[in-house]
Every structure is written in structure tokens, then in C-alpha cells.
Design an enzyme around this catalytic site. Structure first.
Site, short mmCIF file in Angstrom:
data_model
loop_
_atom_site.label_atom_id
_atom_site.label_comp_id
_atom_site.label_asym_id
_atom_site.label_seq_id
_atom_site.Cartn_x
_atom_site.Cartn_y
_atom_site.Cartn_z
CD GLU B 130 -2.88 1.18 0.24
OE1 GLU B 130 -3.77 0.33 0.22
OE2 GLU B 130 -2.78 2.05 -0.65
CD GLU B 191 15.70 11.93 -3.59
OE1 GLU B 191 16.86 11.84 -3.19
OE2 GLU B 191 14.72 11.48 -2.98
CE LYS B 206 5.35 7.16 -6.06
NZ LYS B 206 5.55 8.58 -5.71
#
Lengths: 438, 438
Positions: B130, B191, B206
Site C-alpha cells: 500500500e 533529490e 506508480k
């Protein structure tokens, strides 16, 4: 291959017929997703009239109780509605026979949920009711399973599409409550007798269910403070917009130092919040987990297809063998709650007064608030049509004064407003709307 | 009482330490919710440095593989990160030993998810992830279970907080992409090497996971068309706002007549849509179920506490005995996909051209679009500082022309723009942004 899940459906209205159709249409996918075939084997309804859905090969039970007791049914689906019999005894019968039950019946779960959950627990069946709150929005599953490891500090939402439709129209078109209610009735968004919706009781029943799942409270509508939307005027929505807020009918359950506070009332929410963006008949629920930013679920809160979607997902969970406690915990762990003592509620307030427009009125109001240690975030006084206040006669029409307070206690607000009324510097009853910060 | 679920955690960074803390803090509630005690019995991490969380009484495994193979661990929790070893072999080892696995590792699931799901299926353990998409937003559970009975036509979302933060700042403050990226890096939202985020690859990984759950496709990043946000200029966001849109980096997977189209690119979304309201680092996913209005889930897509919340919910599902297929269906039922042929993509387009400002330019552009049968919904031509176009010399600076087209094919747009470039009526490269309607 595991044996098929044999489903019996009581109630073949819009939702029931759509459930039959979906199970048929999604049959292959359901089997892939759950690992077993899902079959509607029996149905019952008040009348045997012809329906849009094909029922050939499906047994017709003589009544809901017979269907619930049928040994050839593994999962009893109750879609008749009504907070009492026959739905109640049928569900009870099915659970006591060890069957799993799926229902969309919010009123029944709000009133008899604990007793039914106890029966489910004892006999090992599931009792699923995702469709009872927010239809296809997976809010029950999210609270019951998805946030199982997170402490919840607050859950609140727009749980009644009728009220949100009315408030949206009032805000967008400047119409009165009565005009918008009539339109909602004409369009089928409101019942002929709309009182259950507009006075907040539908929202309260749903909130009681959400609070139980979030906080481990016993489902108890009587523990909820309830106030509807009929007193909201277009002026309030306009003033709210100018001050950066929208007015929504919210159900709110939150953890406070004094216990779980549950309340339903018109609420000013910051325009930038996710919940403020929810317009029309759409529903939404925001969940504040401890230490994490809010999670908001938005979607259709009613409608045949949306309700059926949740019912079939619940049936799929039964097929998959998922047996979560109906209210997230064993019934004997659920805590009793008391009605929220609203006089001790803490929060910001929107106050609209009709000031008799003579010198000193604003000063009087400010003094009365200060006496109760209420700090004012903003104050707006408007003279209609840009007219100057009548400085000496005091005979001009009352002008609205809008106040937003910082967080304070509700009883302090009441005491200040009683004093202002005794001072006779305002006309009519002050309008007070609670503010909910995100 | 059922035996406790014995949890082993590999990786004790921010998320790992928070998971240990949450399981300890929520211990009683977890037991009530799942019916059994959940205990962290073993951990491992690269260094044994002192941590904020109490590890006394917890075994320290010598490495992730040893932890994964430990017969005293029932549920292996992988929070090390990295798309390959040691995470991959550790998870594989745990699954092959019949253990359940929980991971927050999106890259690993995107690359090796099918193989791992196959192992989970064969040996009977759960494989829960999840946290890999949208952190605490329960989007995996919603697609895997909550909409199990509903055909899905489209799923799309804002899946990368870095990009949404940059686009939000650019829109709200009129700043350039580079300025906002630098701020995002300074604030820890991006980043040091931001390319994985800003070029859309994080979103693509994703999306591949969501598409698999929604449509039963094999997780395959290579099937996704990917375009990042670095070409977006403040002018585009300004023009979008004026035309009633916002620009978001979306991952979109949808059912089309030619199969499942998966794509990641900057997208114009109507300002009134739920997804357009999502600002800053917040993530959101919208799911279009067949016959029902969209369901949108909004919340934190990253952060230690939000990620840990999802990890603990996954562990709770293991404790409760929930064993759903990792991608919603058995691995051998998942369909291979092909890369979306974007030249055949159908939709509306935003086009920004820098027109050499002499008579006939607009006519030329309109003609070239008409030749490709592209209908124009709106066209805006702006003369900087309100200056009049230089009618004869053609020497003035180029002026922006903004076009919004009705739905058309992407290759038609390309052909039209190539013709316009050949006509030499514009300077530079046209900006093209796809429109996604809600």
C-alpha cells in the site's frame, strides 16, 4: 476450485437490480479477483413485476425471512431498506445461521448495528455495509482496514448530497434556501418530505457509523448534536466567501480531552481545504490521522450504480474470506459515548448580527465579546448601497455586522450575544455558524 | 487467542523506526482490530547506530536474508529500498518460506512485482505494498478490494509530490521551473539528482502498479509513454489559468478501443475538477468506474509517518488473515500491454506558438489546423504591453498565440504544427500540452 459463493438478494429496486446485473456482467473478473465464482441463486421483492434484469434460473423466495434462512444461500444481501422489520429480522436470521450479510441500510446499521455485529461475531459471518455511508466511496473499508494502525484524531465529512446540493446552489446563484430545496425536489435530489435530510439526521446516522469505526465508540445517534441547514441565508454564504470560507453541512467526530465529540451542523470551512471544493450532490470524508496530513475521499454518495458498486465490493470481500469486525473491533470493546456538550465546544465562530445603526453599536458589541474574553479575527460592517450611517437619529434600517472570532468556548459566545441582545443594539436573532479548521 | 503475528523489519530509517514505534504505540488497538497481537520480534539495518526508537528485547538479525529466513518471523517487512538486492532476494526468500511480506518499495514492485506475486501465490503468503503508491492514501486497497465489482474505465493521478510542488509554486508565484526546482531541493522536497522525479519516471512506476490493479495488466514500466515537466513555462500556467485549467503532471491509465493506454505527461485539467485542487506535495488519484461519477482520494504521498501508516495497515491485513492477490488477480490472468502509441492518442490540446507578428499569421495557423480537420475551441493572441502589431515590417518581437483544440488525434496536431513551422510564421518550438477532461 473453491465452491461458488451463493448470494441471495432481498430487494430488487434500483440498487438490487443493478447488483444482479453487475454480478452477472463482472462474473469473470469477480472470480479472478476473489478466487471463487459469485452466483446470485435466490431473490425476493415485494412484487414480482417485470424488471430490466434477467432473473431466469434464479429462485424466487417467498419472503426475506425465507431467503435469509435458505440453506442454499451463503451470503444474504439486504437491499429493502427500512430501519426495522422485515430487514432487521431477516439480517438477524441470516447472521444466526452463520451466513455473511451485506447491506446498504444506513438507518438499520445506525439503530441496530451493535446487536447485529454481536450476532456476526458470535456466528462467524461478515456484516458489511460499505454502501451505507458515501455509497461507492470506500470510507468504511478505509477506516476499518486502511488506517488500522493509525490513531485518528478527527473524521469529518459532507455525508448528505441533498444538503450539499442546496448549499452549492445558494452560494453560486444567491438563491434562498426554500427556492433551492424546491429545485432539489423537482430534480429528485430531495425527498417530498425533506426533513430527515435537511435537519441533519441522515448525516448524523452516517456519522455515528464513521465515529464507531474511527474511534471505537458504540454507534449511537443520540450521542450526536444535530443542527440542520434551514437557517442558512444567502447572506451567510456571501459573507463566508468574502472571508475565505464556504458553508457546508458537516458531520464531525473528534477526539477531545473530554472524550469523543460528535456533531452535525452547518460549518464554515476554509475555501482552500479539500472538503470546501466538494460541490453539488457529491460526498466527501476527511480523516485526520495522528502525525499525518489529512486524507480526503471524494465521490458519489448516492445513486443506484454507485451504491451497487459498494455492495458488490462487500460481496467480493465475503467471497475472498475477509472477516473484519463490523465496527473494526469486537463489540464488547466499543465504548459508550455521551452527547457532546456543545456549550463546551471550542472553536472559531462566524457571527452575523443586524445592528441598529447608531453611534456606539460596534463598540457595544466589541465590549460584550471582550467581557467574555473572545478575540475577534475580523469584523465587517456594511452599509447597504454605500450609504452613510445615520449618525444621530438611529432610524435607518439595521445593517449587517459580520464577526469572525478566534477559538473560544461556545457558552462564552452565547453569553456575549445574550448581553448584546439585552443592550438592544441589534434586531432579530444573531446567526452563529461554527468554523472548522483544516 | 490466536498466536501473535511475529514481524521482522529490514531497514530502520525514518519509515522503519516509525513502524516500530507505531506497532508499539497502537499495540492494544491493533490487537482489537485484527484479533491477534502484533509483535516486532527481529530487525536489521545497515548500521547499529543509536535510534530514537526502543529496540530492547528485539532480536538483531545479521542481514536482511537471515531475517527473511528466520523461522520465528511470520511477516517480513522490507523498508530498505532499492530496486534490486538485497531487498529483492530477501523478499523472495521470505515468500518462498511461506511468509507474508509488506514493502513500501515502489521501484522493486514496478520492476519485479510479477515474479514476487507469483511466489506469494505459490507459497500462500500475502504481498502487500500500500505504501508504494500514495503513501497513506488507501489507493491500492481501493483498487484491489474496494472496487472489486466495478469495471474501471480510467485511473489517473498526481503521484509525485516534487513535481506538484514545483508546478504549484510556478503557478502561484509566476516563477520559472529552475527557480522552483532549486527551492524544492533546498526544502528537501526534491533529490539532489531530481531527474527521476521531474522526468516522470517515479510517476510511471506508480502508474504501472495502479494500472495493473485497475485493469489486470502486467506491471510494465516500459509500456508507459513518459514525458516530464521541465519544458513547462510560467506562461503556460498563466494561460492555462485564464482558460480555466491547471497544469498537473498526471499518470493516466485508461481503457481504449485499442487496449489499455498508459501515459505520464504534463496535463491540462479543468480547474473545477477534484484533481486540479490538489496543491503542493499532496498526491491524489481519481478512479472512473463504469456508470458512476469519479472517486478521488487525496492525501500525503510521502513522509515517514504517512508511509509508516500504510505499512502498519498492510501488516494488520496480514494479521487479520486477508490474502488478496497482490495485483488483484492471479498473475497468469494479467495481460501483457504494449507501449501506448501516442500518435493515435485522442484528446484536446493546448498549443502555444510564438507567432512572427505580421499580417496573415493567424490565418496561416488556422488553415494548417483546418487541413488536419482540427477544430479550435479557443484562440488567444496577445500583444505584449498592449502594443499594436507591426502591420508591415514584420520586425516586432514574436507574440504568443494560445490555442485550445477540440478532441483530435495527436498525429494530426504534429502534422499541422510541422506545416506551420515550414511556413516560417512562428519562432522556436511550439509548446503542446494534452488536455484531460473529467
Amino acid at each position: 476450485m473453491v465452491a461458488p459463493l451463493r448470494v441471495g438478494i432481498a430487494g430488487l429496486g434500483t440498487v438490487g437490480a443493478e447488483v444482479v446485473r453487475l454480478i452477472e456482467q463482472q462474473g469473470r473478473v469477480l472470480t479472478e479477483r476473489t478466487g471463487r465464482s459469485v452466483q446470485v441463486v435466490a431473490v425476493t421483492a415485494r412484487s414480482k413485476k417485470k424488471r430490466a434484469v434477467d432473473l431466469s434460473g434464479i429462485k424466487w423466495a417467498k419472503d426475506p425471512l425465507a431467503l435469509a434462512a435458505d440453506p442454499e444461500v451463503d451470503c444474504f444481501v439486504e437491499l429493502m431498506g427500512g430501519a426495522g422489520d422485515p430487514a432487521l429480522s431477516a439480517i438477524d436470521t441470516a447472521l444466526k445461521a452463520g451466513k455473511s450479510v451485506v447491506t446498504a441500510n444506513k438507518a438499520l446499521i445506525a439503530k441496530h448495528g451493535l446487536k447485529l455485529a454481536k450476532a456476526a461475531e458470535k456466528h462467524g459471518g461478515a456484516l458489511n455495509f460499505e454502501a451505507a455511508v458515501g455509497a461507492a466511496i470506500p470510507v468504511i473499508k478505509t477506516l476499518r482496514e486502511g488506517l488500522a494502525g493509525t490513531g485518528i484524531s478527527r473524521v469529518y465529512g459532507i455525508l448528505n448530497g441533498t444538503c450539499n446540493y442546496i448549499l452549492t446552489r445558494m452560494e453560486q446563484e444567491g438563491l434562498s434556501f426554500d427556492e433551492c430545496l424546491k429545485d432539489a425536489q423537482r430534480l429528485g435530489y430531495a425527498e417530498a418530505d425533506p426533513s430527515f435530510d435537511i435537519h441533519g439526521h441522515d448525516t448524523a446516522q452516517k456519522l455515528a457509523i464513521l465515529a464507531s469505526l474511527a474511534f471505537g465508540t458504540q454507534v449511537a445517534e443520540k450521542s450526536i448534536y444535530v443542527e440542520g441547514i434551514s437557517s442558512i441565508a444567502p447572506e451567510d454564504l456571501k459573507a463566508a466567501a468574502e472571508l475565505g470560507y464556504r458553508v457546508k453541512l458537516l458531520g464531525v467526530a473528534m477526539r477531545t480531552a473530554k472524550g469523543i465529540e460528535q456533531r452535525v451542523h452547518p460549518t464554515m470551512v476554509p475555501k482552500s481545504s479539500s472538503i470546501a471544493q466538494v460541490m453539488g450532490v457529491t460526498n466527501a470524508v476527511t480523516i485526520d490521522g495522528e502525525g499525518i496530513p489529512p486524507i480526503t475521499l471524494v465521490g458519489p454518495g448516492a445513486g443506484g450504480a454507485a451504491t451497487a458498486s459498494a455492495v458488490v465490493a462487500d460481496i467480493a470481500d465475503v467471497a475472498r474470506g475477509i472477516r473484519a469486525a463490523p465496527f473494526g473491533r469486537p463489540v464488547d470493546k466499543l465504548q459508550a459515548t455521551e452527547k457532546a456538550p456543545m456549550e463546551r465546544h471550542e472553536g472559531g465562530y462566524y457571527i452575523r448580527l443586524m445592528a441598529r445603526d447608531h453611534a456606539g453599536t460596534a463598540a457595544t458589541i466589541a465590549t460584550r465579546l471582550a467581557e467574555q474574553k473572545i478575540s475577534i479575527e475580523s469584523i465587517v460592517q456594511r452599509h447597504p448601497n454605500g450609504s452613510e450611517p445615520a449618525k444621530t437619529t438611529g432610524k435607518s434600517a439595521p445593517v449587517p455586522v459580520i464577526l469572525i472570532t478566534y477559538a473560544t468556548h461556545e457558552d462564552a459566545v452565547h453569553r456575549a450575544l445574550q448581553a448584546v441582545q439585552r443592550d438592544k443594539v441589534i434586531s432579530g436573532k444573531p446567526q452563529v455558524i461554527r468554523i472548522e479548521k483544516n
